[in-house]
Design a protein around this motif. Structure first.
Motif, PDB file in Angstrom:
ATOM      1  N   ALA A  19      50.668  41.369  50.505  1.00 30.91           N
ATOM      2  CA  ALA A  19      50.151  42.112  49.355  1.00 30.91           C
ATOM      3  C   ALA A  19      48.635  41.981  49.270  1.00 30.91           C
ATOM      4  CB  ALA A  19      50.789  41.604  48.061  1.00 30.91           C
ATOM      5  N   LEU A  23      44.639  44.881  49.953  1.00 34.10           N
ATOM      6  CA  LEU A  23      43.324  45.013  49.337  1.00 34.10           C
ATOM      7  C   LEU A  23      42.220  45.099  50.371  1.00 34.10           C
ATOM      8  CD1 LEU A  23      43.298  42.565  46.321  1.00 34.10           C
ATOM      9  CD2 LEU A  23      42.821  44.965  46.274  1.00 34.10           C
ATOM     10  N   SER A  99      41.518  41.606  37.119  1.00 41.68           N
ATOM     11  CA  SER A  99      42.761  41.069  37.677  1.00 41.68           C
ATOM     12  C   SER A  99      42.752  39.548  37.695  1.00 41.68           C
ATOM     13  CB  SER A  99      42.975  41.615  39.077  1.00 41.68           C
ATOM     14  OG  SER A  99      41.868  41.331  39.868  1.00 41.68           O
ATOM     15  N   LEU A 100      41.591  38.933  37.997  1.00 44.59           N
ATOM     16  CA  LEU A 100      41.577  37.467  38.047  1.00 44.59           C
ATOM     17  C   LEU A 100      41.717  36.858  36.654  1.00 44.59           C
ATOM     18  CD1 LEU A 100      38.995  36.636  40.823  1.00 44.59           C
ATOM     19  CD2 LEU A 100      41.467  36.517  40.884  1.00 44.59           C
ATOM     20  N   LEU A 102      43.418  38.211  34.227  1.00 47.87           N
ATOM     21  CA  LEU A 102      44.839  38.347  33.883  1.00 47.87           C
ATOM     22  C   LEU A 102      45.664  37.274  34.594  1.00 47.87           C
ATOM     23  CD1 LEU A 102      47.057  39.956  32.494  1.00 47.87           C
ATOM     24  CD2 LEU A 102      47.322  41.218  34.596  1.00 47.87           C
ATOM     25  N   LEU A 103      45.302  36.998  35.876  1.00 46.57           N
ATOM     26  CA  LEU A 103      46.016  35.948  36.628  1.00 46.57           C
ATOM     27  C   LEU A 103      45.836  34.594  35.957  1.00 46.57           C
ATOM     28  CD1 LEU A 103      47.585  35.371  39.272  1.00 46.57           C
ATOM     29  CD2 LEU A 103      45.411  34.824  40.298  1.00 46.57           C
ATOM     30  N   LEU A 106      47.989  34.445  32.845  1.00 40.68           N
ATOM     31  CA  LEU A 106      49.416  34.261  33.145  1.00 40.68           C
ATOM     32  C   LEU A 106      49.700  32.827  33.561  1.00 40.68           C
ATOM     33  CD1 LEU A 106      50.302  37.547  35.044  1.00 40.68           C
ATOM     34  CD2 LEU A 106      51.166  36.801  32.868  1.00 40.68           C
TER      35      LEU A 106
ATOM     36  N   TRP B  12      50.758  36.897  40.946  1.00 47.78           N
ATOM     37  CA  TRP B  12      49.796  37.249  41.994  1.00 47.78           C
ATOM     38  C   TRP B  12      49.997  38.687  42.460  1.00 47.78           C
ATOM     39  CZ3 TRP B  12      45.351  36.035  43.791  1.00 47.78           C
ATOM     40  CH2 TRP B  12      44.960  36.445  45.060  1.00 47.78           C
ATOM     41  N   ILE B  13      51.267  39.084  42.680  1.00 50.99           N
ATOM     42  CA  ILE B  13      51.549  40.453  43.115  1.00 50.99           C
ATOM     43  C   ILE B  13      51.070  41.446  42.054  1.00 50.99           C
ATOM     44  CG2 ILE B  13      53.392  42.052  43.724  1.00 50.99           C
ATOM     45  CD1 ILE B  13      53.317  40.198  45.810  1.00 50.99           C
ATOM     46  N   PHE B  14      51.320  41.110  40.777  1.00 48.25           N
ATOM     47  CA  PHE B  14      50.916  42.007  39.692  1.00 48.25           C
ATOM     48  C   PHE B  14      49.402  42.169  39.671  1.00 48.25           C
ATOM     49  CE2 PHE B  14      50.097  43.325  35.379  1.00 48.25           C
ATOM     50  CZ  PHE B  14      51.129  44.187  35.125  1.00 48.25           C
ATOM     51  N   CYS B  15      48.680  41.061  39.865  1.00 45.78           N
ATOM     52  CA  CYS B  15      47.219  41.146  39.805  1.00 45.78           C
ATOM     53  C   CYS B  15      46.660  41.903  41.002  1.00 45.78           C
ATOM     54  CB  CYS B  15      46.621  39.761  39.719  1.00 45.78           C
ATOM     55  SG  CYS B  15      47.030  38.996  38.162  1.00 45.78           S
ATOM     56  N   VAL B  16      47.299  41.749  42.170  1.00 49.31           N
ATOM     57  CA  VAL B  16      46.864  42.548  43.313  1.00 49.31           C
ATOM     58  C   VAL B  16      47.079  44.029  43.025  1.00 49.31           C
ATOM     59  CG1 VAL B  16      47.414  43.110  45.699  1.00 49.31           C
ATOM     60  CG2 VAL B  16      47.165  40.755  45.041  1.00 49.31           C
TER      61      VAL B  16
END
Lengths: 166, 101
Positions: A19, A23, A99-100, A102-103, A106, B12-16
């Motif tokens: 995944a 990117l 995204s980071l 949000l990571l 979580l 991790w998959i969601f953030c990617v």
């Protein structure tokens, strides 16, 4: 560590790496193949978690349907114009920050989560019975939704509109 | 082994997926990003369902897969139509409705 746990870790690593590779790859065809690897390792994780039906549906629908559709999309759009498809990136800072963060959020929320190692296994008879009793209405609605959206997609893609003249 | 690793994998998959949708300039790769996000949600559903004997979460995951297929089919059809119409697959260049400043 049992074989199941080792397999779970192995497929998590494979899925995470492939995944992430989406990117960074410059080739859109390779990106879709990486997506296929991610989806297949996720299917393996489902099967190892005891949800065999979901795993097999994942392989049939995603690997057999969605990835083929995406490859069709690549072939058709790159054939129309003879230039290679542009997959460059923009908004890099915004994407990375969003995204980071949000990571991080979580992971922070997962810290005080009490979980036990999964043990249950979902059998096919239970799935069949619940599909036709408790989940009969969503089952029929999803069938109608699938029919409508596939027919609509075919009509949208096949109709010949006049070309846009600016 | 802590099975929480699966939750971190899904995160991790969601953030990617989110990063793909924001960063990439191709509509096809944005579609790939949405597929990845739906997939991460499915991992969570199946993981939490595997602690009970009822198949509710697995059923919900199957319905999510069905809706994801519908979304991919319609999205690709719209993408092809937009590509025919504007001769571009860059979302930034499809700016007909934007206010001219």
């Amino acid at each position: 560590m049992s074989i199941g746990q080792a397999g779970l870790y192995f497929f998590m690593i494979v899925g995470g790496i492939s995944a992430t590779a989406i990117l960074f790859t410059r080739n859109i065809f390779r990106a879709v193949l990486m997506l296929l690897a991610t989806l297949l390792s996720t299917a393996a994780i489902y099967i190892l978690l005891g949800a065999e039906f979901v795993g097999i549906t994942q392989i049939l629908v995603y690997a057999g349907g969605v990835v083929i559709l995406l490859i069709f999309g690549i072939m058709l759009t790159s054939r129309l114009s003879n230039k290679p498809l542009n997959i460059s990136s923009h908004n890099l800072a915004g994407g990375l920050i969003g995204s980071l963060s949000l990571l991080a959020l979580l992971i922070f929320c997962y810290q005080d989560l009490n979980t036990v190692y999964p043990s249950g296994i979902i059998t096919y008879p239970a799935i069949g019975i619940s599909l036709l009793t408790d989940f009969a209405a969503p089952f029929e609605f999803s069938a109608i939704l699938l029919l409508i959206s596939l027919a609509g997609a075919a009509i949208i893609a096949a109709t010949n509109f006049r070309r846009h003249e600016p | 082994m802590s099975p929480d690793a699966l939750l971190y994998f899904a995160a991790w998959i969601f953030c990617v997926g989110i990063c793909l949708v924001i960063v990439k300039r191709n509509t096809l790769l944005m579609l790939v990003g949405t597929e990845l996000m739906l997939n991460a949600a499915n991992v969570n559903l199946v993981y939490f369902n595997s602690r009970s004997s009822l198949p509710d979460g697995a059923m919900f995951a199957v319905f999510v897969i069905v809706v994801a297929v519908c979304e991919a089919a319609v999205g690709l059809a719209i993408m092809m139509r937009v590509y025919h119409f504007y001769q571009t697959s860059l979302p930034d260049q499809i700016s007909e409705l934007r206010e001219r400043t």
